[in-house]
Design a protein around this motif. Sequence first.
Motif, mmCIF file in Angstrom:
data_model
loop_
_atom_site.group_PDB
_atom_site.id
_atom_site.type_symbol
_atom_site.label_atom_id
_atom_site.label_comp_id
_atom_site.label_asym_id
_atom_site.label_seq_id
_atom_site.Cartn_x
_atom_site.Cartn_y
_atom_site.Cartn_z
ATOM 1 N N ARG A 7 40.988 44.413 -6.616
ATOM 2 C CA ARG A 7 41.285 44.419 -5.179
ATOM 3 C C ARG A 7 41.434 45.840 -4.650
ATOM 4 N NH1 ARG A 7 45.648 39.545 -4.525
ATOM 5 N NH2 ARG A 7 44.143 37.868 -4.642
ATOM 6 N N ASP A 52 39.406 36.622 2.980
ATOM 7 C CA ASP A 52 40.220 37.261 1.944
ATOM 8 C C ASP A 52 41.160 38.304 2.547
ATOM 9 O OD1 ASP A 52 38.877 35.707 0.113
ATOM 10 O OD2 ASP A 52 37.597 37.338 -0.614
ATOM 11 N N GLU A 56 45.156 37.998 2.505
ATOM 12 C CA GLU A 56 45.909 39.044 1.814
ATOM 13 C C GLU A 56 46.905 39.698 2.771
ATOM 14 O OE1 GLU A 56 44.960 43.302 -0.219
ATOM 15 O OE2 GLU A 56 43.553 41.678 -0.600
#
Length: 73
Positions: A7, A52, A56
């Motif tokens: 990430r 995503d 997040e």
Amino acid sequence: MDIDERRVQERRQDEQTAAQITEAAALQRAFGSDAAQRFLKLRGIGDQLAQDLLLENYDRRQQARRERLAAAS
């Protein structure tokens, strides 16, 4: 390589993208995830990546909120 390292490597570091993500997060809070995803899509950030990033960002905000509440108790 674990998921957190991946990430960090995949995260865009430029200020313009960070500003767009911050704006999308504000849109998400005000108008919902669909509006935020459309905003990012119009700026060239694809559907899966947008999902995503918004997820997040939401998770990070919730964790910070939990930590503030725990510290206040």
